[in-house]
Write a protein that holds these residues in place. Sequence first.
Motif: not given
Length: 347
Positions: A198-225
């Motif tokens: 689940r993208l809204d409950a990623l465990p600590g050993d999972a890397a956040r999926p970032y939309v862009f090469d820079e910045g903190d915007e992750d992909a949670v709103l663009r993908l199925p949870v």
Amino acid sequence: MPWGQQELDEAIAEGPFSGVVAIDVGEERVLERAEGWMHRGYRVPMRADARIAVASGSKAFTALAVMRLVEDGALRLDQPVRELLGDDLPLIDDAVTIEHLLGHTSGIGDYLDEEGDWEPSEFPLTVPPHTLTTAEAFLPLLEGFPQRFAPGSGFAYCNGGYAVLAIVLERVAGEPFQAVVRRLVLEPAGLEATDHLRLDALPGDAARPYVFDEGDEDAVLRLPVLGAGDGGAFTTAADLHRFWLALLDGRIVRPDTLATMMAPRHDVPDEGKRAGLGLFLHGEHEALIVEGWDAGASFRSTHLVAARTTVSVLGNSSDGGWPVIGALADAVDAALEGAAGGGTPAA
């Protein structure tokens, strides 16, 4: 210097890469790099054992779960999918079979058409992301797309086809899609770090999926949870190597089933690949490929069959992994050419 090292160093030096690169040969890891951040906001460095999203790389797991049910007699490759859909998705031609969906020859309209101008930064979902927790929940997303060509008359990569296969798996197995894949594919292969997360409950050993090469915007709103048949799995470089070895050693599907999946059916010359049934192959040599591109994921894993060698790039931004993937693809080609000429790919 391990093969691929120079190409990797040059690609990483040229642009921002965040993720993991690994080359595994048999039981030995001969190259490993972890670059960038698992969590940019908290400045958590990337780890070699990080679980990273692989987007469409997940389709291989879906295909193998389907083939397990084919082996068990619960599905047939020539079975019309209409038998399982009933009145749902009426625009899907009644002649579309399980095999058509697996091989991207169904001709059904795609809810996420990568042949158009789609970009990972877009918001493609027409239903709230938090509602997409089962394969059945994807039905409203798949409605309203006309058939593009007659089933079996052409090849067109289709995300929607794999979303339909996930619905089929749920209906035949009587359990959530993610549980079916876990039971039929991940557990037999020993992939303890691989799962749909689940993208809204990623465990600590999972890397956040970032939309862009820079910045903190992750992909949670663009993908199925919680991803289903066409994406959503997270895995590690080590599990990818385990996956390929388990697949080729007959621990997921029977050797005759794998031979069916590995038989080239269509050329994809602009990508240097050939399409099998749920798997892609190198355009000229005996190597298997799974690949994914989406918001927060740029991924490829290539397995050189004869050398039992896996080359994996798992990027946790939409585009940052592609320069590295391209550089190592060139190194893989050179290694395969060397092996064809009597050299040793893993040298």
